[in-house]
Design an enzyme around this catalytic site. Structure first.
Site, PDB file in Angstrom:
ATOM      1  N   SER A  54     -27.131  47.934  72.608  1.00 40.99           N
ATOM      2  CA  SER A  54     -27.546  48.644  71.632  1.00 40.99           C
ATOM      3  C   SER A  54     -26.314  48.687  70.519  1.00 40.99           C
ATOM      4  O   SER A  54     -25.032  48.683  71.020  1.00 40.99           O
ATOM      5  CB  SER A  54     -27.861  50.216  71.837  1.00 40.99           C
ATOM      6  OG  SER A  54     -28.062  51.001  70.672  1.00 40.99           O
ATOM      7  N   TYR A  82     -26.547  58.001  76.555  1.00 38.61           N
ATOM      8  CA  TYR A  82     -27.267  56.745  76.087  1.00 38.61           C
ATOM      9  C   TYR A  82     -26.211  55.832  75.585  1.00 38.61           C
ATOM     10  O   TYR A  82     -26.367  54.742  75.944  1.00 38.61           O
ATOM     11  CB  TYR A  82     -28.188  57.172  75.031  1.00 38.61           C
ATOM     12  CG  TYR A  82     -28.937  55.804  74.468  1.00 38.61           C
ATOM     13  CD1 TYR A  82     -30.053  55.292  75.176  1.00 38.61           C
ATOM     14  CD2 TYR A  82     -28.626  55.404  73.189  1.00 38.61           C
ATOM     15  CE1 TYR A  82     -30.607  54.248  74.847  1.00 38.61           C
ATOM     16  CE2 TYR A  82     -29.189  54.174  72.814  1.00 38.61           C
ATOM     17  CZ  TYR A  82     -30.330  53.463  73.538  1.00 38.61           C
ATOM     18  OH  TYR A  82     -30.796  52.595  72.961  1.00 38.61           O
TER      19      TYR A  82
END
Length: 306
Positions: A198, A211
């Site tokens: 990401s 995350y």
């Protein structure tokens, strides 16, 4: 559905167009679903490539396992792989069965075999059995996409529970490790492994500590394992999405009040769609990327990465 929407949903991935003007009709309102959420209840619906992805046989005869395959980027990847000729095993949570069956039906229309094996990626035994069952169903395995993920925002680290931290790492990192480790003995030379990282690995949001940390770990894991497996003829790479409209965002992946501005901070000025990510996975899976190893391919709407 207005003309703009019809144009976006009926074009294919090769159409010449202004990327800053695509999906102009997307204007997500504040909404919320409980984890894991369903694409079927998302407003507006994300573009998974059902009407837009056109295959050209680049993965003919390949045998793929995709996690997080019921919705979002995973679903778009399943559809793209199927239209490129690959048979696919889909992994997802049991609660996501309605989305998974919808995606499986679209993929099967491409004339390939599609198998659904639900389960929880936090469970080591499920991950190991998933690989074994995929090999049995497909008659082998040569393409693995570790895409399943968990993202829940927490404003203050003192409120980030040990349980959530553990769940995020087990879902995003441990499952990738378990599945990769179990898959390697089955992968012949020419096989590929693709992990989903990401933009958060490079630009971590303060509310996504757990995350973002997993995504940085995925980058490093990818580069390390790629070096180990390259001499065996197995390529390992990653895709780093930017802000993409998926059900992850409305299941506490983002604060609801931020959804109407989601993606506006990219140079393209908008969020991405899962259909715009799938071609990156196809490229890394296909022989076209035969000299690409240990790479993180960023698809971020122009947000720079190292």
């Amino acid at each position: 559905m207005n003309d703009r929407t019809r144009n976006d949903r009926t074009r294919d991935q090769y159409a010449f167009s202004d990327p800053s003007k695509l999906y102009a009709e997307f204007d997500p309102a504040q909404q919320h679903q409980s984890e894991p959420g369903l694409d079927a209840k998302l407003t507006p619906k994300p573009d998974l490539g059902e009407d837009t992805y056109r295959g050209s046989g680049r993965l003919q005869g390949r045998r793929a396992l995709v996690t997080g395959a019921d919705s979002g980027i995973g679903a778009a990847t399943v559809i793209a792989f199927a239209r490129e000729g690959a048979d696919v095993v889909m992994s997802y949570l049991p609660d996501e069965e309605p989305d998974a069956q919808s995606v499986a039906a679209v993929a099967q229309d491409a004339g390939v075999r599609v198998f659904t094996i639900p389960g929880d990626l936090r469970d080591h035994d499920y991950c190991r059995e998933l690989v074994d069952r995929a090999v049995d169903a497909l008659g082998g395995l040569d393409l693995v996409v570790n895409n399943g993920g968990k993202q829940v925002y927490v404003e203050n680290i003192t409120h980030l529970s040990d349980e959530q931290f553990d769940d995020t790492f087990k879902t995003n990192v441990y499952a990738m490790f378990w599945i990769t480790k179990a898959a390697i003995p089955h992968l012949p030379p020419g096989s590929t492994i693709i992990n989903t990282t990401s933009i958060q690995a490079y630009e971590p949001s303060p509310i996504l500590v757990d995350y973002a940390s997993t995504k940085a770990t995925i980058n490093t894991f990818t580069k390390a394992v790629a070096q180990q497996l390259a001499p065996k003829g197995i390529r390992v790479n990653a895709v780093a999405p930017g802000p993409v409209w998926t059900v992850l965002q409305v299941t506490d992946g983002q604060p609801p009040e931020k959804l109407d501005r989601f993606g506006e901070n990219t140079p393209l000025g908008r969020m991405g769609q899962p259909a715009e990510l799938a071609p990156a996975f196809v490229f890394l899976a296909s022989a076209e990327s035969s000299y690409v190893v240990g790479e993180t391919l960023s698809v971020t709407g122009g947000k720079p990465t190292p």
